[in-house]
Write a protein that holds these residues in place. Structure first.
Motif, mmCIF file in Angstrom:
data_model
loop_
_atom_site.group_PDB
_atom_site.id
_atom_site.type_symbol
_atom_site.label_atom_id
_atom_site.label_comp_id
_atom_site.label_asym_id
_atom_site.label_seq_id
_atom_site.Cartn_x
_atom_site.Cartn_y
_atom_site.Cartn_z
ATOM 1 N N SER A 24 0.964 -0.695 -0.237
ATOM 2 C CA SER A 24 0.516 0.007 -0.222
ATOM 3 C C SER A 24 1.086 1.335 -0.112
ATOM 4 C CB SER A 24 -1.030 0.325 1.255
ATOM 5 O OG SER A 24 -0.761 0.118 2.589
ATOM 6 N N SER A 25 -0.191 2.362 0.002
ATOM 7 C CA SER A 25 1.190 4.010 -1.093
ATOM 8 C C SER A 25 1.481 3.689 0.784
ATOM 9 C CB SER A 25 0.105 4.940 -0.595
ATOM 10 O OG SER A 25 -1.000 5.656 0.275
ATOM 11 N N SER A 26 1.075 4.147 1.541
ATOM 12 C CA SER A 26 2.136 4.024 3.001
ATOM 13 C C SER A 26 3.354 3.643 3.001
ATOM 14 C CB SER A 26 1.669 4.625 4.208
ATOM 15 O OG SER A 26 0.766 2.753 4.338
ATOM 16 N N VAL A 27 4.031 1.944 2.656
ATOM 17 C CA VAL A 27 4.254 1.452 3.006
ATOM 18 C C VAL A 27 5.479 1.432 1.903
ATOM 19 C CG1 VAL A 27 5.529 -1.049 3.491
ATOM 20 C CG2 VAL A 27 3.390 -0.315 3.990
ATOM 21 N N VAL A 28 4.688 1.039 0.460
ATOM 22 C CA VAL A 28 5.801 1.239 -0.713
ATOM 23 C C VAL A 28 6.903 2.953 -1.110
ATOM 24 C CG1 VAL A 28 4.913 -0.513 -1.814
ATOM 25 C CG2 VAL A 28 4.004 1.575 -2.542
ATOM 26 N N GLY A 29 5.909 3.544 -0.525
ATOM 27 C CA GLY A 29 6.107 5.339 -0.959
ATOM 28 C C GLY A 29 6.694 5.487 -2.615
ATOM 29 N N GLN A 30 7.575 5.331 -3.032
ATOM 30 C CA GLN A 30 8.054 6.427 -4.521
ATOM 31 C C GLN A 30 6.831 4.891 -5.342
ATOM 32 O OE1 GLN A 30 6.538 8.859 -6.048
ATOM 33 N NE2 GLN A 30 6.305 9.195 -3.389
ATOM 34 N N ASN A 31 7.860 3.500 -4.743
ATOM 35 C CA ASN A 31 7.627 2.543 -5.787
ATOM 36 C C ASN A 31 7.113 1.775 -6.341
ATOM 37 O OD1 ASN A 31 10.854 2.828 -5.142
ATOM 38 N ND2 ASN A 31 10.703 1.314 -2.760
ATOM 39 N N ASP A 32 5.531 2.449 -6.441
ATOM 40 C CA ASP A 32 4.393 1.355 -6.423
ATOM 41 C C ASP A 32 4.536 -0.127 -6.629
ATOM 42 O OD1 ASP A 32 2.714 1.486 -9.647
ATOM 43 O OD2 ASP A 32 2.572 2.684 -8.483
ATOM 44 N N ILE A 33 4.419 -1.065 -8.015
ATOM 45 C CA ILE A 33 4.420 -2.189 -7.902
ATOM 46 C C ILE A 33 5.708 -3.123 -8.199
ATOM 47 C CG2 ILE A 33 4.003 -2.519 -10.412
ATOM 48 C CD1 ILE A 33 1.899 -4.428 -7.685
ATOM 49 N N GLU A 34 7.102 -2.139 -7.924
ATOM 50 C CA GLU A 34 8.260 -2.706 -7.998
ATOM 51 C C GLU A 34 8.854 -3.897 -6.947
ATOM 52 O OE1 GLU A 34 11.593 -3.796 -9.075
ATOM 53 O OE2 GLU A 34 9.218 -2.367 -10.474
ATOM 54 N N PRO A 35 8.263 -3.687 -5.844
ATOM 55 C CA PRO A 35 7.729 -4.794 -3.954
ATOM 56 C C PRO A 35 7.281 -5.802 -4.229
ATOM 57 C CG PRO A 35 7.598 -2.141 -3.678
ATOM 58 C CD PRO A 35 7.346 -1.798 -4.529
ATOM 59 N N LEU A 36 6.280 -5.959 -5.450
ATOM 60 C CA LEU A 36 5.743 -6.711 -5.740
ATOM 61 C C LEU A 36 6.787 -7.742 -6.315
ATOM 62 C CD1 LEU A 36 3.284 -8.517 -4.470
ATOM 63 C CD2 LEU A 36 1.780 -7.681 -5.857
ATOM 64 N N LYS A 37 7.040 -7.455 -7.121
ATOM 65 C CA LYS A 37 6.971 -7.654 -8.451
ATOM 66 C C LYS A 37 8.662 -8.113 -8.081
ATOM 67 C CE LYS A 37 5.915 -5.123 -12.460
ATOM 68 N NZ LYS A 37 6.489 -3.495 -13.415
ATOM 69 N N ILE A 38 9.623 -8.002 -7.083
ATOM 70 C CA ILE A 38 10.784 -8.621 -6.886
ATOM 71 C C ILE A 38 9.863 -9.287 -4.720
ATOM 72 C CG2 ILE A 38 12.557 -8.284 -4.309
ATOM 73 C CD1 ILE A 38 12.425 -4.936 -5.992
ATOM 74 N N ALA A 39 8.832 -9.118 -4.666
ATOM 75 C CA ALA A 39 8.494 -10.328 -3.612
ATOM 76 C C ALA A 39 7.743 -11.713 -4.613
ATOM 77 C CB ALA A 39 7.058 -10.303 -2.979
ATOM 78 N N ARG A 40 7.819 -12.057 -5.414
ATOM 79 C CA ARG A 40 7.170 -12.042 -6.267
ATOM 80 C C ARG A 40 8.631 -13.399 -7.415
ATOM 81 N NH1 ARG A 40 2.561 -14.287 -6.455
ATOM 82 N NH2 ARG A 40 3.938 -15.987 -5.703
ATOM 83 N N GLU A 41 9.394 -12.861 -7.020
ATOM 84 C CA GLU A 41 10.198 -13.327 -7.830
ATOM 85 C C GLU A 41 11.035 -14.008 -6.081
ATOM 86 O OE1 GLU A 41 15.666 -11.823 -8.181
ATOM 87 O OE2 GLU A 41 13.755 -10.656 -8.247
ATOM 88 N N PHE A 42 11.035 -13.478 -5.307
ATOM 89 C CA PHE A 42 11.654 -13.916 -3.764
ATOM 90 C C PHE A 42 10.949 -15.338 -3.481
ATOM 91 C CE2 PHE A 42 13.017 -10.024 -1.299
ATOM 92 C CZ PHE A 42 14.252 -10.053 -2.438
ATOM 93 N N SER A 43 9.655 -14.994 -3.874
ATOM 94 C CA SER A 43 8.112 -16.462 -3.961
ATOM 95 C C SER A 43 9.169 -17.742 -4.850
ATOM 96 C CB SER A 43 7.494 -15.826 -4.048
ATOM 97 O OG SER A 43 6.491 -17.234 -4.392
ATOM 98 N N LYS A 44 9.332 -16.561 -6.224
ATOM 99 C CA LYS A 44 9.722 -18.369 -6.963
ATOM 100 C C LYS A 44 11.196 -18.462 -6.395
ATOM 101 C CE LYS A 44 11.145 -18.609 -11.299
ATOM 102 N NZ LYS A 44 10.783 -18.460 -12.759
#
Length: 375
Positions: free
Chosen positions: A156-176
């Protein structure tokens, strides 16, 4: 506690009554009411139900962190919950401390590992992508493979700041890389909820799915978003995660109207919302789903069978001879109470669930009120 305890005259969820005999921490027998034998007999006089021990899939149990922290046993067995799953309070830097605390607690504990190595040391933990270190995360998973059940990303915006969806893309990679599912916190955008939904896969947990924020899973007419329906078909897991700001009666009513059923009911409990609301306890959150018109069986399944199935620990979601005893004892009282969601909206309920006691890993504990009554 005696080595051999009988919980006498207990109501089971299928409508029958039974005596549950516990010996050396295991369920030795499920007998006809009144015939179970043991050193200590606790007669519930058919005033309480027994279910397998309640499981809370989303808590914050690392007390050093503010505002999102609390003590394991306060939000665990003392409130009727025999198993908690910490939802990303710690990352790779401090998960070993959470493991140590879990070993010292009576409550069963598992955890989602925060994809940020600092966890909730600060509440914008995904605003700095340098804190998302894959090698450190993989090492933490390797060292705590029996404790860590998934990875947590608060998107959510307060957590990711200016990074938008990028942290979730990284999380997806970590999940894999780790072969662990994600628990994804949803809330205010950006990122847009449709972008979040597009990255979720089967068994990923979407928590806070009944929030009433502008970036939620329903359109302005109350219909579920097409991307949400597609994600449900892919097999994502819908978790309540009530919390301070993430459960709306209105959204829950929309979901029910369209036949969108929760998989697990969780609290997102921590010290502030336990002491001052609107969460207070698991029982209080369950009351809200009874008030919404779900059956007692559906509500209890959301904190027993269905949670245990996601964890791949079926023994935590049943009462079966030979298993280590994890049991929650509760009543359903005909009493009018006011309930409040995270947006301050109230509903009047005609019934409430009250915890009477628990058996956690074979050890019986009466709740305070029930103990004072002599049970």
């Amino acid at each position: 506690m005696a080595d051999n305890v009988v919980l006498r005259n207990i109501k089971m969820l299928d409508g029958t009554s039974a005596d549950i005999v516990i010996e050396n921490r295991k369920i030795m027998d499920i007998a006809l009411p009144g015939i179970g034998a043991g050193e200590e007999v606790i007669d519930y006089q058919n005033k309480a139900y027994a279910s397998s021990g309640w499981i809370d899939m989303h808590v914050h149990a690392f007390p050093e962190f503010e505002p999102y922290g609390d003590d394991i046993d306060e939000i665990g067995y003392k409130s009727g919950v025999t198993t908690i799953v910490d939802a990303g309070s710690t990352g790779a830097d401090r998960v070993h401390e959470l493991v140590k605390r879990a070993q010292q607690a009576k409550t069963n504990v598992f955890a989602f590992l925060n994809i940020s190595r600092i966890g909730l040391e600060r509440v914008d933990e995904l605003s700095d992508l340098s804190l998302l270190n894959k090698e450190e995360l993989k090492q933490a998973v390797k060292e705590n493979k029996d404790f860590i059940v998934g990875l947590k990303a608060r998107i959510s915006s307060s957590v990711v700041g200016q990074n938008d969806i990028e942290p979730l893309k990284i999380a997806r990679e970590f999940s894999k890389e780790t072969k662990l599912p994600l628990m994804v916190h949803i809330g205010s955008g950006p990122p847009d909820i449709n972008d979040v939904l597009g990255l979720l896969k089967k068994k990923d947990v979407m928590t806070h799915f009944l929030n009433g924020k502008a970036n939620n899973l329903f359109d302005e007419t109350g219909k579920p978003l097409p991307a949400f329906l597609k994600a449900i078909k892919r097999g994502i897991h819908l978790d309540v995660g009530h919390g301070n700001a993430s459960f709306s009666f209105k959204t829950a009513e929309q979901a029910k109207e369209y036949g969108i059923h929760f998989h697990t009911i969780s609290t997102d409990i921590y010290r502030k919302n336990r002491l001052h609301g609107p969460v207070y306890s698991m029982a209080n959150v369950l009351n809200k789903f009874l008030c919404l018109g779900y059956s007692l069986k559906e509500v209890i399944n959301g904190v027993t069978v269905d949670a245990a199935a996601w964890l791949n620990k079926p023994e935590l979601g049943r009462i079966t001879k030979g298993d280590i005893a994890n049991i929650t004892l509760f009543s359903v009282e005909d009493e009018t109470i006011d309930l409040m969601d995270s947006d301050g909206e109230k509903r009047e309920a005609k019934q409430k669930i009250e915890v009477k006691g628990v058996v956690v890993n074979g050890e019986y504990h009466a709740c305070k009120v029930w103990a004072e009554a002599g049970y």
